[in-house]
Design a protein around this motif. Structure first.
Motif, PDB file in Angstrom:
ATOM      1  N   GLU A   1     -14.145 -40.317  21.129  1.00  0.00           N
ATOM      2  CA  GLU A   1     -13.336 -39.127  21.363  1.00  0.00           C
ATOM      3  C   GLU A   1     -13.729 -38.582  22.739  1.00  0.00           C
ATOM      4  O   GLU A   1     -14.891 -38.278  22.981  1.00  0.00           O
ATOM      5  CB  GLU A   1     -13.616 -38.089  20.274  1.00  0.00           C
ATOM      6  CG  GLU A   1     -12.679 -36.930  20.286  1.00  0.00           C
ATOM      7  CD  GLU A   1     -12.875 -36.053  19.060  1.00  0.00           C
ATOM      8  OE1 GLU A   1     -11.867 -35.608  18.516  1.00  0.00           O
ATOM      9  OE2 GLU A   1     -14.029 -35.816  18.658  1.00  0.00           O
TER      10      GLU A   1
ATOM     11  N   ILE B   1     -17.551 -42.085  17.705  1.00  0.00           N
ATOM     12  CA  ILE B   1     -17.114 -41.898  16.325  1.00  0.00           C
ATOM     13  C   ILE B   1     -17.640 -43.030  15.453  1.00  0.00           C
ATOM     14  O   ILE B   1     -18.305 -42.792  14.451  1.00  0.00           O
ATOM     15  CB  ILE B   1     -15.579 -41.798  16.235  1.00  0.00           C
ATOM     16  CG1 ILE B   1     -15.106 -40.576  17.020  1.00  0.00           C
ATOM     17  CG2 ILE B   1     -15.122 -41.734  14.781  1.00  0.00           C
ATOM     18  CD1 ILE B   1     -13.615 -40.441  17.141  1.00  0.00           C
TER      19      ILE B   1
ATOM     20  N   VAL C   1      -8.573 -39.663  21.341  1.00  0.00           N
ATOM     21  CA  VAL C   1      -9.366 -40.657  20.629  1.00  0.00           C
ATOM     22  C   VAL C   1      -8.892 -42.021  21.112  1.00  0.00           C
ATOM     23  O   VAL C   1      -7.691 -42.304  21.117  1.00  0.00           O
ATOM     24  CB  VAL C   1      -9.195 -40.539  19.096  1.00  0.00           C
ATOM     25  CG1 VAL C   1      -9.951 -41.644  18.383  1.00  0.00           C
ATOM     26  CG2 VAL C   1      -9.682 -39.179  18.634  1.00  0.00           C
TER      27      VAL C   1
END
Length: 81
Positions: free
Chosen positions: A50, A60, A41
């Motif tokens: 990610e 994300i 990440v």
């Protein structure tokens, strides 16, 4: 253990290597994370992403814009009442 004394020139020479050593350490940690967990990440271009070992990515969320701080200043967070 014998203590090594460095002169100014030797110290400056070693300090010049810090960015290269840091870059190599980051690359190694990134590769190790991909091989052990299969994903990493990371914050990239204002987004939290990610990245998977196969090269695919999953968005994300967007990140808040950075707060500019002038070098040498101190920022204090206000206490909540």
């Amino acid at each position: 253990m014998k203590k090594i004394e460095l002169n100014e020139k030797a110290m400056q020479s070693l300090e010049l290597q810090i960015p290269q050593l840091a870059s190599a350490a980051i690359s190694q940690a990134y590769a190790r994370a991909l091989t052990t967990s299969g994903k990493v990440v990371e914050a990239r271009n204002g987004r939290l992403v990610e990245t998977y070992a196969d090269g695919s990515e999953r968005f994300i969320r967007s990140l808040a814009k950075p707060i500019p701080v002038v070098a040498g200043t101190t920022r204090v967070r206000k206490a909540k009442p």
